[in-house]
Enzyme design. Structure first.
Site, PDB file in Angstrom:
ATOM      1  N   THR A 150      -6.246  -0.175  -0.284  1.00 21.21           N
ATOM      2  CA  THR A 150      -5.709   1.074  -0.835  1.00 21.21           C
ATOM      3  C   THR A 150      -6.292   1.243  -2.242  1.00 21.21           C
ATOM      4  OG1 THR A 150      -3.679  -0.124  -1.429  1.00 21.21           O
ATOM      5  CG2 THR A 150      -3.615   1.204   0.559  1.00 21.21           C
ATOM      6  N   THR A 187       1.260  -3.265  -2.371  1.00 24.59           N
ATOM      7  CA  THR A 187       1.709  -3.829  -1.101  1.00 24.59           C
ATOM      8  C   THR A 187       0.743  -4.942  -0.756  1.00 24.59           C
ATOM      9  OG1 THR A 187       2.474  -1.688  -0.456  1.00 24.59           O
ATOM     10  CG2 THR A 187       2.281  -3.306   1.264  1.00 24.59           C
TER      11      THR A 187
END
Length: 404
Positions: A150, A187
């Site tokens: 990401t 995350t």
């Protein structure tokens, strides 16, 4: 034992993988499938956040299955806080993967990473999974590693080769994590594959014990994600005598696994959002292992310490302050603190009080891309190490407009 940074999951025999651009992101890879042609035993650890993403809830059930063949992962959307629809969508991802690979849906694990609270666009995801399954390859590990990123700036992958008797064993891992990193299993996702023949209970034991001293000892920003997951698959293709007890083979496997997990954890810490420096905090001579861990993590997650390291400011007062509020059992009057790396070492505090030290030299040390903070508590025989990164203007910029 030897580490390899140019190997991927598909260097483990019988593992295929692929990463594709499905459309969840504008341009970059955003969906991957990992598949073993031989049935695997599996083990996993999951986030301790009470708000768990739908794929985590699904995997907590599927991991109980005796066999696992595949993992499907999307990035760009966390599929978290989407209610019953979120769980149904995670289940649909498992079902379509199982159909494409001719396996059972319970033999598929699902992971997602990205923005929380946004419905997963299944009109993009499901065709993407079909495409990915059709392109599975023995050389697709690198593309798979790209697909789970990401805000990561680098792919995180490493493999370790070691011996079990006269056989060459391999463990390979890929991970993602840059922000929302304070795992207690951002995350943070890590996927591990090995050819070892091992009992499910022993695999789970080795993974959980390793996670405690690797992934659970890193912090980028103090936030524990809704999606944190570490999964290991072992397909037994090495055909070594099954490891079903804590024998010599188990010890060798666990040592190799932990070496690999430490490397991945450090990669995640170093690549924190906006980070310019890796920080390692070593706490020595604590009264208990728990006190050592609490102390080291308090320092590594302190925003003031992280900001000081960014500015190359040897402000050791922030370090002893973090120790004091950490809830660890320490005697402030026993604490020694120093900074070190390849440039050298400088001690700034002895017995809880200031030392005269060369500030210019300390600044030179802190200007380097990696620094170790060593804290000696002089109050026992236990030690622990934690890893993190500096806190920069870029971190605020990234997270100030993450969804806009």
């Amino acid at each position: 034992m030897k580490l390899f940074y140019d190997k991927s999951l598909t260097d483990v025999p019988y593992f295929k993988a692929i990463g594709i651009h499905s459309g969840l992101k504008k341009k970059k890879n955003d969906l991957c499938v990992i598949y073993s042609e031989k049935a695997c035993v599996s083990a996993a650890t999951f986030t301790t956040n009470k708000v768990k993403a739908s794929p985590v809830l699904l995997d907590m059930e599927h991991i109980k299955n005796d066999k696992t063949f595949a993992i499907v992962v999307n990035s760009g959307n966390a599929n978290a806080c989407n209610g019953e629809d979120g769980y149904e969508n995670a289940l649909a991802m498992a079902k379509i993967t199982a159909e494409c690979l001719n396996i059972n849906e319970e033999e598929v694990l699902v992971c997602s990473t990205g923005v929380i609270g946004v419905p997963l666009p299944m009109d993009i995801v499901l065709p993407g999974i079909k495409e990915a399954c059709s392109k599975l390859s023995y050389t697709g590990g690198n593309e798979a590693a790209k697909a789970i990123m990401t805000t990561d700036t680098i792919e995180k992958k490493v493999a370790v080769e070691f011996s079990i008797g006269d056989k060459k064993a391999i463990i390979s891992a890929m991970a993602k994590g840059s922000g929302m990193i304070h795992p207690n299993m951002g995350t943070m996702l890590s996927f591990i594959a090995t050819n070892i023949n091992i009992d499910k209970n022993m695999l789970s034991k080795a993974l959980k014990e390793s996670v405690e001293d690797s992934y659970n000892m890193i912090s980028v920003d103090g936030d524990t994600s809704t999606n944190d997951t570490v999964i290991i698959l072992a397909n037994g293709s090495l055909e070594n005598p099954i490891i079903d007890q804590e024998n010599e083979a188990y010890v060798s496997f666990k040592k190799a696994l932990h070496t690999l997990n430490i490397e991945i954890a450090k990669m995640i810490a170093k690549d924190g959002e906006g980070a310019t420096k890796l920080i390692e905090t070593k706490v020595l001579n604590a009264p208990s292992l728990e006190d050592a861990k609490i102390s080291s993590k308090a320092v590594i997650k302190s925003s003031l310490v992280k900001a000081a390291i960014f500015g190359s400011d040897p402000n050791w007062g922030r370090i002893i302050c973090a120790l004091g509020y950490s809830s660890a059992n320490i005697n402030p009057n026993n604490v020694d603190i120093s900074f070190s790396n390849s440039k050298g070492s400088v001690q700034t505090c002895k017995n809880g009080a200031a030392l005269e030290f060369d500030k210019n030299f300390a600044v030179q040390i802190l200007n380097e891309p990696a620094t170790t903070i060593t804290i000696d508590l002089h109050d026992g025989d236990f030690s622990a190490t934690a890893w993190g990164c500096d806190l920069t203007y870029e971190y605020v910029k990234i997270n100030g407009c993450y969804t806009t």
